[in-house]
Design an enzyme around this catalytic site. Structure first.
Site, PDB file in Angstrom:
ATOM      1  N   TYR A 185       3.469   6.291  10.013  1.00 56.15           N
ATOM      2  CA  TYR A 185       2.783   5.333   9.714  1.00 56.15           C
ATOM      3  C   TYR A 185       3.558   4.030   8.928  1.00 56.15           C
ATOM      4  CZ  TYR A 185      -1.582   2.913   8.342  1.00 56.15           C
ATOM      5  OH  TYR A 185      -2.791   2.101   8.296  1.00 56.15           O
ATOM      6  N   PRO A 243      -5.601   0.334  18.176  1.00 49.90           N
ATOM      7  CA  PRO A 243      -5.241  -0.255  16.960  1.00 49.90           C
ATOM      8  C   PRO A 243      -5.114   0.773  15.672  1.00 49.90           C
ATOM      9  CG  PRO A 243      -7.236  -0.772  17.707  1.00 49.90           C
ATOM     10  CD  PRO A 243      -6.816  -0.259  18.674  1.00 49.90           C
ATOM     11  N   HIS A 248       0.924  -1.101  -0.034  1.00 55.66           N
ATOM     12  CA  HIS A 248      -0.040  -0.051   0.139  1.00 55.66           C
ATOM     13  C   HIS A 248       0.862   1.028   0.252  1.00 55.66           C
ATOM     14  CE1 HIS A 248      -4.188  -1.450   1.346  1.00 55.66           C
ATOM     15  NE2 HIS A 248      -3.697  -2.183   0.537  1.00 55.66           N
ATOM     16  N   LYS A 298      -0.086   0.009  15.047  1.00 52.80           N
ATOM     17  CA  LYS A 298       1.392  -0.047  15.666  1.00 52.80           C
ATOM     18  C   LYS A 298       1.835  -1.419  16.512  1.00 52.80           C
ATOM     19  CE  LYS A 298       2.761   3.416  13.366  1.00 52.80           C
ATOM     20  NZ  LYS A 298       3.491   2.602  12.277  1.00 52.80           N
ATOM     21  N   TYR A 347      -9.834   5.402   6.682  1.00 54.44           N
ATOM     22  CA  TYR A 347     -10.057   5.770   8.154  1.00 54.44           C
ATOM     23  C   TYR A 347     -11.015   6.803   7.970  1.00 54.44           C
ATOM     24  CZ  TYR A 347      -5.642   3.239   9.456  1.00 54.44           C
ATOM     25  OH  TYR A 347      -4.470   2.271   9.784  1.00 54.44           O
TER      26      TYR A 347
END
Length: 389
Positions: free
Chosen positions: A384, A292, A72, A296, A200
């Site tokens: 990220y 979550p 991704h 991580k 998200y």
């Protein structure tokens, strides 16, 4: 039984450490409280930082990951019907890999079993003895029979509820915790993902996440009350609520279907210090928990394994204690940065019961700043994809 490193916990962090040690000829025994089938039945996150991918390569267990994992290059963030993309590769030169934690565990079991590693399942009543001395040992029970392992080091990879952290005297350790006033209701469905990247979603009705395991297996979450129960939600009710929390154009193309797993996970941030006591070292959830949001948990456990493996390798190959002496300091420095990112991202995306109108306006202003500001996007992307070890 005698070994160099006794590893408590047969989840991904314990298995990864065992396999990495094995590549350098360092002996270990893994003790797992449950069966192999039980461990492989756990449904967990599946976004891997490049650091973890590299460790899997180093362990010789990355072939299937590269064949089946999905790279991704970015992620999507929505608020209401607005949606924007944060491009990871543009800002960092690195993607993340979508590959289920269950598959990581399966690959590590395969690598260890091919090389005749010692893994003891159904190990109950585990007790760590004399960890503060140079001659620790571990006792446990299998099928009612007591057993003992004499070892030189103990790695506590047995999670938040395991014995390892509790072995460190309460007057030695300090614990930091934030419990969030909501949970995540998640389902797994044999349906194609609504989007080829994660979404998200910040919504007035609460947070939502659209994720996936592969092209025909999707993982979806919605924020829910801590008092809620999975059985309170029919599949139809879940899909209806999810559609109300993501942008209309995404909801219109969402493919629904029967859930094959449904559960609620509470959210917390937790860190214990130090992560070493004598010859006992804590790894992963035994030492820290993250919400979550941002994926991580497994990745931070992997960075612990990196520091501990290299410290133990330096000890056995160069007779140096420098790496193990600095383990807790190095691991915690990275842990707190991961905790900060997970806390920030959770605060940005969720609805809180005590939010004022001002708080809601600030949340939207932060999202719009992230949408329009390249430096803010770069900072998010760097966190990220994973900060360096």
């Amino acid at each position: 039984m005698k070994t160099q490193v006794a590893i408590i916990g047969g989840g991904p962090s314990g298995l990864l450490l065992a396999r990495l040690l094995q590549t350098r000829g360092i002996e270990s025994v893994v003790l797992e409280r449950k069966t192999k089938a039980y461990v492989l039945g756990r449904i967990r996150a599946g976004v891997l930082e490049q650091g973890l991918v590299s460790l899997m390569e180093q362990a010789g267990c990355a072939d299937r990951l590269h064949a089946e994992g999905i790279a991704h290059d970015g992620t999507l963030i929505s608020y209401g019907d607005e949606m924007f993309r944060v491009n990871f590769t543009e800002h960092t030169g690195k993607p993340v890999m979508v590959y289920g934690q269950t598959e990581v565990t399966r690959d590590l079991y395969g690598g260890l079993e091919q090389s005749s590693a010692q893994i003891v399942f159904n190990a109950e009543d585990v007790v760590i003895h004399n960890a503060h001395t140079d001659k620790p040992h571990v006792t446990y029970v299998v099928d009612g029979k007591p057993n003992r392992i004499n070892c030189e080091f103990v790695a506590g990879c047995d999670g938040f509820h395991g014995v390892s952290r509790q072995t460190i005297p309460i007057e030695v350790r300090r614990e930091y915790e934030k419990v969030y006033p909501f949970g995540w209701l998640g389902i797994l469905s044999e349906t194609p993902p609504v989007n080829h990247e994660l979404i998200y979603a910040n919504s007035p009705r609460g947070f939502a996440l659209c994720s996936m395991r592969n092209e025909n297996l999707s993982r979806y979450y919605i924020q829910c009350s801590l008092n809620d129960k999975p059985e309170n939600w029919s599949d139809d009710a879940f899909w209806h609520e999810l559609k109300r929390r993501i942008p209309t154009d995404q909801a219109d193309k969402l493919v629904t279907g029967p859930s094959i797993e449904k559960s609620i996970a509470p959210l917390r941030s937790f860190v214990t210090e130090p992560m070493r006591w004598g010859r006992l070292f804590l790894c992963g959830d035994a030492a820290h928990i993250v919400p979550p949001t941002g994926a991580k948990g497994l990745n931070t456990a992997a960075s612990d394994v990196h520091y501990l493996f290299n410290g133990l390798r330096d000890y056995y190959e160069n007779q140096s204690t420098n790496g193990i002496d600095k383990y807790s300091e190095k691991a915690l420095a990275r842990v707190w940065k991961a905790e900060r990112f997970s806390w920030w991202f959770s605060s940005l995306m969720h609805s809180y019961p005590d939010q004022s109108e001002f708080d809601l306006k600030m949340q939207i202003a932060e999202l719009e700043f992230l949408r329009s500001n390249r430096a803010a996007q770069q900072a998010m992307a760097e966190n990220y994809v994973g900060l360096p070890y």
